[in-house]
Design an enzyme around this catalytic site. Structure first.
Site: not given
Length: 291
Positions: A106, A271
């Site tokens: 990320d 995620h």
């Protein structure tokens, strides 16, 4: 008591004027640095880091502006990924490593990407988890599918409103992402979740500054590299959720334009893949390091 990665020692390492990073370190052998994403801290790597430390030196810092690392004021390019990448190079160098492998998730993947472009002689191997390069991200976000990235647009606004809105209800804001981006809620236990929220609650201005930089100076840096034909020279692994088709773009093709030596694959999880599928991530990183 704040959770820690078992078996790791913690230290504060000066990396720039007035900025020190909190880092967890363990193991011996070829070094690899692991960078966390939003809205997390270095703790997101706890499973993968313990695995890799069996035969590597593993360094897990909190990025500047996050966790227990320093949070300088948003002045100049304080939160440009170029600046944050320089932090990581300085961190590794201070710990005795002139060259090292780098993996990021990320936000940390954006820092890793920039480090790979700016410091090709230093980064031996590069892994980026569940993200697109900043320039590509802004180019593909459009229409109703861009709603999933509402926070990108919110935190891109000029200083003031985003910080005030988020600070008014920080736990609700950051919990939203921990909830909707996780396929397996049990992957983030209560004590770790509380540590993430505590860290974010104390870092609203710096987190917003990090995102704001990605709508400004980071785009400029990426565009300059694209125009100059600069590419990642090291072996690169990109791991993503299987979300490319749903959002209407080919993530592997976008990454290939930056990384000639690329292995791109999808992971069946949410995620937060280092917490939801740590064995898969550790194996992928070991495969990368063997290239």
């Amino acid at each position: 008591m704040t959770p820690a990665i078992a078996g790791f020692t913690y230290q504060r390492v000066p990396v720039a004027d007035g900025v020190s990073l909190n880092a967890a370190v363990a193991g011996s052998g070829r070094p690899i640095v692991l960078l966390h994403g939003f809205p997390q801290t270095h703790l997101m790597w706890r499973h993968v880091a313990a695995d890799l430390a069996a035969d590597h030196t593993v360094i897990c810092p909190d990025l500047r502006g996050y966790g227990a690392s320093d949070k300088p004021a948003e002045t100049g390019a304080a939160y440009a990924k170029r600046t944050m990448a320089a932090d990581i190079v300085a961190l590794a160098r201070t710990l005795g490593h002139e060259r090292f492998a780098l993996a990021g998730h990320d936000r940390g993947a954006l820092v890793a990407f920039r480090a790979g472009l700016d410091h090709p002689e230093t980064i031996t191997h590069l892994a980026c988890l569940d993200v697109l390069p900043t320039l590509d991200m802004w180019e593909v976000m459009r229409g109703t599918t861009a709603a999933v990235g509402f926070h990108l647009y919110l935190m891109a606004q000029p200083p003031g409103l985003p910080e005030q809105m988020i600070a008014a209800y920080p736990d609700g804001f950051f919990s939203h992402f921990l909830d909707i981006w996780t396929n397996d809620p049990q992957a983030i236990p209560a004590d770790v979740r509380a540590a993430y929220l505590d860290a974010c609650r104390d870092a609203v201005p710096s987190i917003v500054a990090d995102y704001r930089a990605s709508a400004g100076v980071d785009v400029d840096h990426d565009q300059t590299d694209r125009d100059a034909g600069n590419r990642l020279r090291m072996p690169v692994t990109v791991l993503q959720q299987d979300w490319g088709a749903a959002l209407g773009f080919d993530a592997a093709a976008l990454w290939s334009a930056w990384a000639p030596d690329l292995r791109h694959s999808t992971v069946t999880c949410g995620h937060f893949m280092a917490e939801e599928a740590p064995a898969d991530i550790a194996k992928a990183l070991r495969d990368l390091l063997a290239r």
